[in-house]
Scaffold this motif. Sequence first.
Motif, mmCIF file in Angstrom:
data_model
loop_
_atom_site.group_PDB
_atom_site.id
_atom_site.type_symbol
_atom_site.label_atom_id
_atom_site.label_comp_id
_atom_site.label_asym_id
_atom_site.label_seq_id
_atom_site.Cartn_x
_atom_site.Cartn_y
_atom_site.Cartn_z
ATOM 1 N N GLN A 1 0.247 8.536 9.897
ATOM 2 C CA GLN A 1 0.668 9.828 9.363
ATOM 3 C C GLN A 1 1.725 9.662 8.279
ATOM 4 O O GLN A 1 2.351 8.613 8.163
ATOM 5 C CB GLN A 1 1.233 10.698 10.487
ATOM 6 N N PHE A 2 1.877 10.734 7.491
ATOM 7 C CA PHE A 2 3.004 10.827 6.567
ATOM 8 C C PHE A 2 3.366 12.292 6.411
ATOM 9 O O PHE A 2 2.668 13.192 6.887
ATOM 10 C CB PHE A 2 2.705 10.152 5.214
ATOM 11 N N SER B 1 4.612 4.833 -0.496
ATOM 12 C CA SER B 1 5.626 5.642 0.184
ATOM 13 C C SER B 1 6.576 6.257 -0.840
ATOM 14 O O SER B 1 7.040 5.577 -1.760
ATOM 15 C CB SER B 1 6.420 4.781 1.170
ATOM 16 N N GLY B 2 6.826 7.546 -0.681
ATOM 17 C CA GLY B 2 7.722 8.243 -1.596
ATOM 18 C C GLY B 2 7.138 8.536 -2.958
ATOM 19 O O GLY B 2 7.818 9.102 -3.817
ATOM 20 N N ALA B 3 5.867 8.159 -3.180
ATOM 21 C CA ALA B 3 5.277 8.316 -4.513
ATOM 22 C C ALA B 3 3.861 8.856 -4.498
ATOM 23 O O ALA B 3 3.400 9.388 -5.502
ATOM 24 C CB ALA B 3 5.301 6.980 -5.251
ATOM 25 N N GLY B 4 3.145 8.697 -3.392
ATOM 26 C CA GLY B 4 1.750 9.104 -3.353
ATOM 27 C C GLY B 4 1.581 10.600 -3.545
ATOM 28 O O GLY B 4 2.262 11.399 -2.903
ATOM 29 N N PRO B 5 0.668 11.029 -4.428
ATOM 30 C CA PRO B 5 0.471 12.460 -4.696
ATOM 31 C C PRO B 5 -0.628 13.056 -3.813
ATOM 32 O O PRO B 5 -1.624 12.392 -3.499
ATOM 33 C CB PRO B 5 0.049 12.480 -6.166
ATOM 34 N N VAL B 6 -0.469 14.320 -3.417
ATOM 35 C CA VAL B 6 -1.492 15.038 -2.676
ATOM 36 C C VAL B 6 -1.542 16.473 -3.174
ATOM 37 O O VAL B 6 -0.582 16.975 -3.772
ATOM 38 C CB VAL B 6 -1.229 15.032 -1.150
ATOM 39 N N ALA C 1 0.624 4.862 -8.136
ATOM 40 C CA ALA C 1 1.733 5.052 -7.198
ATOM 41 C C ALA C 1 1.952 3.825 -6.326
ATOM 42 O O ALA C 1 3.085 3.527 -5.919
ATOM 43 C CB ALA C 1 1.463 6.271 -6.322
ATOM 44 N N ALA C 2 0.884 3.091 -6.036
ATOM 45 C CA ALA C 2 0.971 1.935 -5.137
ATOM 46 C C ALA C 2 1.085 0.610 -5.878
ATOM 47 O O ALA C 2 1.223 -0.439 -5.238
ATOM 48 C CB ALA C 2 -0.251 1.898 -4.225
ATOM 49 N N GLY C 3 1.021 0.638 -7.206
ATOM 50 C CA GLY C 3 1.097 -0.602 -7.964
ATOM 51 C C GLY C 3 -0.117 -1.479 -7.777
ATOM 52 O O GLY C 3 -0.006 -2.711 -7.705
ATOM 53 N N THR C 4 -1.304 -0.870 -7.712
ATOM 54 C CA THR C 4 -2.524 -1.644 -7.521
ATOM 55 C C THR C 4 -3.610 -1.083 -8.431
ATOM 56 O O THR C 4 -3.313 -0.474 -9.460
ATOM 57 C CB THR C 4 -2.943 -1.623 -6.041
ATOM 58 N N ILE C 5 -4.877 -1.318 -8.093
ATOM 59 C CA ILE C 5 -5.998 -0.847 -8.888
ATOM 60 C C ILE C 5 -6.827 0.136 -8.065
ATOM 61 O O ILE C 5 -6.814 0.100 -6.829
ATOM 62 C CB ILE C 5 -6.879 -2.010 -9.387
ATOM 63 N N ALA C 6 -7.567 0.983 -8.752
ATOM 64 C CA ALA C 6 -8.343 2.012 -8.058
ATOM 65 C C ALA C 6 -9.412 1.403 -7.152
ATOM 66 O O ALA C 6 -9.779 1.996 -6.142
ATOM 67 C CB ALA C 6 -8.983 2.957 -9.072
ATOM 68 N N TYR C 7 -9.923 0.216 -7.496
ATOM 69 C CA TYR C 7 -10.883 -0.474 -6.631
ATOM 70 C C TYR C 7 -10.324 -0.562 -5.204
ATOM 71 O O TYR C 7 -11.037 -0.316 -4.227
ATOM 72 C CB TYR C 7 -11.089 -1.918 -7.082
ATOM 73 N N GLU C 8 -9.067 -0.977 -5.098
ATOM 74 C CA GLU C 8 -8.476 -1.186 -3.780
ATOM 75 C C GLU C 8 -8.283 0.131 -3.035
ATOM 76 O O GLU C 8 -8.455 0.203 -1.818
ATOM 77 C CB GLU C 8 -7.142 -1.913 -3.901
ATOM 78 N N ILE C 9 -7.947 1.178 -3.752
ATOM 79 C CA ILE C 9 -7.687 2.462 -3.106
ATOM 80 C C ILE C 9 -8.920 2.962 -2.361
ATOM 81 O O ILE C 9 -8.840 3.385 -1.200
ATOM 82 C CB ILE C 9 -7.221 3.500 -4.142
ATOM 83 N N VAL C 10 -10.091 2.920 -2.993
ATOM 84 C CA VAL C 10 -11.290 3.424 -2.319
ATOM 85 C C VAL C 10 -11.825 2.431 -1.302
ATOM 86 O O VAL C 10 -12.312 2.825 -0.236
ATOM 87 C CB VAL C 10 -12.385 3.806 -3.343
ATOM 88 N N THR C 11 -11.722 1.142 -1.592
ATOM 89 C CA THR C 11 -12.299 0.140 -0.709
ATOM 90 C C THR C 11 -11.539 0.041 0.610
ATOM 91 O O THR C 11 -12.124 -0.271 1.648
ATOM 92 C CB THR C 11 -12.323 -1.234 -1.404
ATOM 93 N N ARG C 12 -10.249 0.325 0.602
ATOM 94 C CA ARG C 12 -9.437 0.132 1.801
ATOM 95 C C ARG C 12 -9.478 1.317 2.749
ATOM 96 O O ARG C 12 -8.903 1.249 3.837
ATOM 97 C CB ARG C 12 -7.996 -0.161 1.404
ATOM 98 N N THR D 1 4.288 15.383 -3.113
ATOM 99 C CA THR D 1 4.470 13.937 -3.087
ATOM 100 C C THR D 1 4.853 13.507 -1.681
ATOM 101 O O THR D 1 5.593 14.222 -0.983
ATOM 102 C CB THR D 1 5.574 13.508 -4.072
ATOM 103 N N VAL D 2 4.365 12.357 -1.264
ATOM 104 C CA VAL D 2 4.729 11.814 0.037
ATOM 105 C C VAL D 2 6.250 11.755 0.143
ATOM 106 O O VAL D 2 6.938 11.225 -0.745
ATOM 107 C CB VAL D 2 4.136 10.405 0.227
ATOM 108 N N ALA D 3 6.778 12.321 1.236
ATOM 109 C CA ALA D 3 8.226 12.312 1.473
ATOM 110 C C ALA D 3 8.553 11.185 2.438
ATOM 111 O O ALA D 3 8.161 11.219 3.603
ATOM 112 C CB ALA D 3 8.683 13.656 2.046
ATOM 113 N N GLY D 4 9.220 10.168 1.956
ATOM 114 C CA GLY D 4 9.571 9.037 2.804
ATOM 115 C C GLY D 4 8.424 8.068 2.960
ATOM 116 O O GLY D 4 7.520 7.978 2.113
#
Length: 419
Positions: free
Chosen positions: A331-332, A309-314, A366-377, A322-325
């Motif tokens: 939704q965001f 939140s507030g950091a994700g890029p698109v 942006a989420a403080g995690t690893i890319a594995y988690e981003i695609v898997t989730r 950047t995600v606003a809020g």
Amino acid sequence: MNETAASPGSAHLRARAEIDLAALRANVRSLRSHAPGAAFMAVVKADGYGHGALPCARAAVEAGATWLGAATPHEALALRTPEARIPAGVRVMCWLWTPGGPWREAIEADIDVSVSGMWALEEVTAAARLAGRPARVHLKTDTGLGRGGCQPADWAELVAAALRAEADGLLQVVGVWSHLACADEPGHPATAAQLTRFREMIAAAEAQGVRPEVRHIANSPAVLTVPEAHFDLVRAGVSVYGIAPSPALGTPADFGLRPAMTLSASLALVKHAPGGHGVGYGHRYVTPGPTTLGLVPVGYADGVPRQASGAGPVLVDGKLRTVAGGIAMDQFVVDLGGDEPRAGTEVVLFGPGDRGEPTAQDWAQAAGTIAYEIVTRVGSRVPRVLVNETPEGPGGRDGAPERDGAAAAGAGAGASGTP
């Protein structure tokens, strides 16, 4: 791991995860070139790291994988169904067993199973008696990761019991294996220590009479950077899907890899808002002045991490935003800075980066995690849309992104995807 139809030609999808199977095949070929002396396992657990296990498994086999890896027995069994269309000669292995698991079904489906302790050995031998055929067993050693695997102090007992069962015709010890803890950290001393321990435990097992078909310990980072870990078989997971195991090792391009997933959505609304307008729950973002806001109809129920939140890029209409809020369940919002793209305009959350879009690694940061988690989730509400589904694209150039042509072909033929 069920497959459902999804038309890549549809312009009306709320969101889509486009899976480029040509990229995946090219990734497998590149990874195999890093370990030319070893057999190659493509790991398709967790629904192919979120990409769709069955189409990804088929693409990996087309590119030369002779083994497929799954975590759970049910993931492995799905690879042996007629719908999976996996050639019978391709070996399937799974390793995350709990008491009472479907051992007999796995044995009857010709799935290799992992054994780390005496309880598992007892269950697999009982299942083999019922199945009337020997189980194919890989004995797992704990060389230092501290998760699954047999501790060195218990290794001799487990090996001896396995050999007794083998003599009784209940199993074949076809593998000895382990898993590295720190291979994604260049030069970490734990890797060398684990390899030493692995060699010692292999030697101890062979001294007792084990004659394994394969010895294996290399994961994605070891495939790419630790050649002494390759042994007889390598197991590549996240790198099959074009993601580098860690930023410390390098980018996907450094290893000849290309991310296979592009996650996008369609703008649901664009509207003007005055300065000082709160956005989202808790008003974690307030417009600094008159602007336009875009509503992106995906949220944490779709796997978009709320931690970003507030950091994700698109990428919206060719511009990074950047995600606003806060990121909500469904939704965001992004602040479009006065631009007025039409509703329905594509919003790319992440992809290979060719068009200037963010990557899964950017979202991980942006989420403080690893890319594995981003695609898997990425969740089941987002259809997986396959492109370059056949081994050769237009002009016979498998690996070249043919997004529009592949989409049109898929729309006519009924492309398949995995939710």
